[in-house]
Design a protein around this motif. Structure first.
Motif, PDB file in Angstrom:
ATOM      1  N   VAL A 182     -39.577 -22.889  33.004  1.00 61.65           N
ATOM      2  CA  VAL A 182     -39.652 -24.214  32.403  1.00 61.65           C
ATOM      3  C   VAL A 182     -40.825 -24.237  31.425  1.00 61.65           C
ATOM      4  N   VAL A 183     -40.584 -24.723  30.216  1.00 62.84           N
ATOM      5  CA  VAL A 183     -41.627 -24.790  29.185  1.00 62.84           C
ATOM      6  C   VAL A 183     -41.644 -26.200  28.619  1.00 62.84           C
ATOM      7  N   THR A 184     -42.762 -26.903  28.767  1.00 64.65           N
ATOM      8  CA  THR A 184     -42.874 -28.237  28.181  1.00 64.65           C
ATOM      9  C   THR A 184     -43.122 -28.096  26.686  1.00 64.65           C
ATOM     10  N   VAL A 185     -42.282 -28.735  25.887  1.00 64.50           N
ATOM     11  CA  VAL A 185     -42.361 -28.587  24.440  1.00 64.50           C
ATOM     12  C   VAL A 185     -41.576 -29.711  23.766  1.00 64.50           C
ATOM     13  N   ASP A 186     -42.006 -30.080  22.570  1.00 59.53           N
ATOM     14  CA  ASP A 186     -41.271 -31.085  21.803  1.00 59.53           C
ATOM     15  C   ASP A 186     -39.947 -30.513  21.317  1.00 59.53           C
ATOM     16  N   ASP A 187     -38.996 -31.410  21.085  1.00 56.58           N
ATOM     17  CA  ASP A 187     -37.680 -31.029  20.559  1.00 56.58           C
ATOM     18  C   ASP A 187     -37.002 -29.993  21.464  1.00 56.58           C
ATOM     19  N   ALA A 188     -37.145 -30.197  22.767  1.00 56.39           N
ATOM     20  CA  ALA A 188     -36.598 -29.229  23.726  1.00 56.39           C
ATOM     21  C   ALA A 188     -35.086 -29.105  23.614  1.00 56.39           C
ATOM     22  N   ALA A 189     -34.393 -30.182  23.256  1.00 51.70           N
ATOM     23  CA  ALA A 189     -32.933 -30.141  23.183  1.00 51.70           C
ATOM     24  C   ALA A 189     -32.464 -29.131  22.134  1.00 51.70           C
ATOM     25  N   THR A 190     -33.151 -29.097  21.004  1.00 51.79           N
ATOM     26  CA  THR A 190     -32.764 -28.144  19.953  1.00 51.79           C
ATOM     27  C   THR A 190     -32.998 -26.708  20.415  1.00 51.79           C
ATOM     28  N   GLY A 191     -34.143 -26.469  21.026  1.00 51.88           N
ATOM     29  CA  GLY A 191     -34.441 -25.130  21.520  1.00 51.88           C
ATOM     30  C   GLY A 191     -33.474 -24.672  22.586  1.00 51.88           C
ATOM     31  N   ALA A 192     -33.123 -25.565  23.521  1.00 51.41           N
ATOM     32  CA  ALA A 192     -32.186 -25.208  24.582  1.00 51.41           C
ATOM     33  C   ALA A 192     -30.804 -24.907  24.017  1.00 51.41           C
ATOM     34  N   ALA A 193     -30.349 -25.715  23.064  1.00 51.80           N
ATOM     35  CA  ALA A 193     -29.025 -25.509  22.475  1.00 51.80           C
ATOM     36  C   ALA A 193     -28.958 -24.181  21.724  1.00 51.80           C
ATOM     37  N   LEU A 194     -30.013 -23.855  20.974  1.00 53.53           N
ATOM     38  CA  LEU A 194     -30.018 -22.595  20.232  1.00 53.53           C
ATOM     39  C   LEU A 194     -30.065 -21.405  21.186  1.00 53.53           C
ATOM     40  N   LEU A 195     -30.824 -21.534  22.275  1.00 50.85           N
ATOM     41  CA  LEU A 195     -30.898 -20.447  23.252  1.00 50.85           C
ATOM     42  C   LEU A 195     -29.537 -20.216  23.904  1.00 50.85           C
ATOM     43  N   ASN A 196     -28.829 -21.277  24.210  1.00 50.30           N
ATOM     44  CA  ASN A 196     -27.485 -21.123  24.777  1.00 50.30           C
ATOM     45  C   ASN A 196     -26.545 -20.423  23.798  1.00 50.30           C
ATOM     46  N   THR A 197     -26.675 -20.759  22.532  1.00 47.18           N
ATOM     47  CA  THR A 197     -25.831 -20.111  21.523  1.00 47.18           C
ATOM     48  C   THR A 197     -26.091 -18.616  21.456  1.00 47.18           C
ATOM     49  N   PHE A 198     -27.362 -18.241  21.469  1.00 45.62           N
ATOM     50  CA  PHE A 198     -27.695 -16.814  21.438  1.00 45.62           C
ATOM     51  C   PHE A 198     -27.293 -16.124  22.747  1.00 45.62           C
ATOM     52  N   ALA A 199     -27.372 -16.841  23.866  1.00 44.35           N
ATOM     53  CA  ALA A 199     -26.939 -16.258  25.136  1.00 44.35           C
ATOM     54  C   ALA A 199     -25.443 -15.995  25.126  1.00 44.35           C
ATOM     55  N   GLU A 200     -24.699 -16.939  24.575  1.00 46.29           N
ATOM     56  CA  GLU A 200     -23.248 -16.761  24.493  1.00 46.29           C
ATOM     57  C   GLU A 200     -22.903 -15.631  23.521  1.00 46.29           C
ATOM     58  N   ARG A 201     -23.632 -15.538  22.439  1.00 53.37           N
ATOM     59  CA  ARG A 201     -23.401 -14.469  21.473  1.00 53.37           C
ATOM     60  C   ARG A 201     -23.716 -13.115  22.083  1.00 53.37           C
ATOM     61  N   SER A 202     -24.745 -13.015  22.933  1.00 51.95           N
ATOM     62  CA  SER A 202     -25.097 -11.745  23.565  1.00 51.95           C
ATOM     63  C   SER A 202     -24.014 -11.265  24.535  1.00 51.95           C
ATOM     64  N   ARG A 203     -23.284 -12.221  25.147  1.00 51.90           N
ATOM     65  CA  ARG A 203     -22.186 -11.827  26.030  1.00 51.90           C
ATOM     66  C   ARG A 203     -21.010 -11.276  25.221  1.00 51.90           C
ATOM     67  N   ALA A 204     -20.809 -11.872  24.054  1.00 55.60           N
ATOM     68  CA  ALA A 204     -19.687 -11.432  23.231  1.00 55.60           C
ATOM     69  C   ALA A 204     -19.962 -10.088  22.579  1.00 55.60           C
ATOM     70  N   ARG A 205     -21.275  -9.834  22.318  1.00 56.97           N
ATOM     71  CA  ARG A 205     -21.658  -8.558  21.689  1.00 56.97           C
ATOM     72  C   ARG A 205     -22.820  -7.953  22.442  1.00 56.97           C
ATOM     73  N   PRO A 206     -22.588  -7.460  23.664  1.00 55.29           N
ATOM     74  CA  PRO A 206     -23.678  -6.952  24.489  1.00 55.29           C
ATOM     75  C   PRO A 206     -24.390  -5.767  23.886  1.00 55.29           C
ATOM     76  N   ASP A 207     -23.730  -5.031  23.012  1.00 57.38           N
ATOM     77  CA  ASP A 207     -24.361  -3.846  22.422  1.00 57.38           C
ATOM     78  C   ASP A 207     -25.453  -4.216  21.423  1.00 57.38           C
ATOM     79  N   THR A 208     -25.447  -5.467  20.949  1.00 59.85           N
ATOM     80  CA  THR A 208     -26.468  -5.883  19.985  1.00 59.85           C
ATOM     81  C   THR A 208     -27.460  -6.857  20.575  1.00 59.85           C
ATOM     82  N   ALA A 209     -27.330  -7.159  21.873  1.00 60.97           N
ATOM     83  CA  ALA A 209     -28.210  -8.152  22.484  1.00 60.97           C
ATOM     84  C   ALA A 209     -29.574  -7.563  22.727  1.00 60.97           C
TER      85      ALA A 209
END
Length: 344
Positions: free
Chosen positions: A317-344
């Motif tokens: 858990v990290v307290t930070v402003d604009d947490a919603a944007t950071g969380a959404a972008l992290l989820n996107t990169f997490a989903e992308r890493s599953r689709a392309r595990p060789d580049t994660a």
């Protein structure tokens, strides 16, 4: 979507890694150090006077005498409680490298500290005829602190890194995502620091704390106390300002000097979300902390935070402003890493 930090996630906790190291550094080493110290002092007991010095006042003079039995019981209880509590925590907890390093470092360091204090107290009074005139053994106390710190650092360094645990299942459908094209790159960067009132009152308290430490060291000659209190005040200074970054590699939070550092690889993210955090209620304070449930927190202030659920039942858990944007972008990169595990 905002959830309370304590809300259950349904993720299995998993088994803490490096169990052998936990037993070796958190249990076996402290027991050996404690046993060696007590074995040595057992040979010295016949050389002690009937009454021994138990405490020195601010003027450096003995202000309390007691029996050898009282001295041994006091040392035994303090060292024994630390040995048992930290030993249990070392083998039962530690799913993350931060928690594991902290616990094993505390276990080894505390055992060395209490063993050093015990040996110093006994050695300072061997063959004395007037225990009330025993000088403060500052050299032995200072050496105990130095050895304890070094033992703690070494044990923490040997605690072992977290194994690679890529996530295999899909992200929850309700997890927020950022809208990026397939090949589009993005970086989210924020700097988080305590609020103005916190810094002002913290500065006043720090000045008072250091002033009292210096005053006590001057009037007592107990410079080992200044060493301890100065070291305790310096470490939190590295955790006042943090840089939080989300990119294709995952989430990274770095302290003022680049250390401490917490990193969650995108491929290990089960889900990132926002949370509302109360540092004192949920983590017992501010800074880099561990909650009772094992959650690691970079908690500099209360309010919104990114809460990351990792594989193996780990959470950050990290307290930070604009947490919603950071969380959404992290989820996107997490989903992308599953689709392309060789580049994660």
């Amino acid at each position: 979507m905002t959830r309370n930090l304590s809300a259950p996630t349904g993720q299995p906790h998993g088994r803490a890694p490096h169990r052998g190291r936990a037993w070796l550094l958190g249990v076996a080493l402290p027991v050996l150090v404690t046993g060696a110290a007590w074995g040595l002092t057992a040979r010295w007991i016949p050389r002690l006077p009937e009454e021994v010095a138990l405490h020195w006042g601010a003027d450096g003079r003995v202000d309390r005498l007691g029996s050898v039995h009282e001295m041994l019981v006091t040392s035994g209880v303090m060292g024994g409680v630390s040995l048992v509590v930290l030993g249990l925590c070392s083998v039962l907890l530690g799913r993350t490298s931060f928690t594991r390093r902290m616990l094993l470092g505390l276990a080894a360091g505390s055992a060395s500290f209490f063993a050093g204090l015990h040996v110093t107290l006994v050695a300072a009074q061997l063959d004395v005829t007037d225990p009330a005139a025993t000088p403060v053994p500052n050299g032995g106390f200072t050496l105990s602190v130095v050895v304890a710190v070094l033992a703690g650092i070494l044990a923490g360094a040997l605690a072992g890194r977290d194994p690679d645990r890529p996530a295999t299942g899909p992200l929850p459908a309700t997890a927020p995502r950022a809208h990026l094209e397939d090949e589009e790159r993005a970086v989210w960067l924020r700097r988080v620091a305590p609020s103005g009132p916190f810094l002002r009152w913290g500065g006043v308290l720090a000045a008072v704390y250091l002033g009292l430490s210096l005053w006590f060291a001057l009037i007592s000659g107990g410079w080992f106390v200044l060493v301890i209190m100065g070291a305790a005040a310096t470490l939190p200074m590295t955790m006042l300002v943090w840089e939080v970054r989300v990119d294709a590699s995952g989430l990274t939070a770095r302290g003022t000097l680049g250390w401490p550092r917490q990193h969650v690889p995108a491929r290990e993210v089960v889900e990132a979300r926002t949370a509302t955090v109360s540092p004192f209620r949920e983590f017992g304070g501010w800074g880099l902390r561990t909650a009772v449930d094992g959650t690691v927190g970079v908690v500099i202030r209360s309010g919104e935070a990114i809460a990351v659920e990792r594989t193996g039942g780990r959470r950050l858990v990290v307290t930070v402003d604009d947490a919603a944007t950071g969380a959404a972008l992290l989820n996107t990169f997490a989903e992308r890493s599953r689709a392309r595990p060789d580049t994660a």
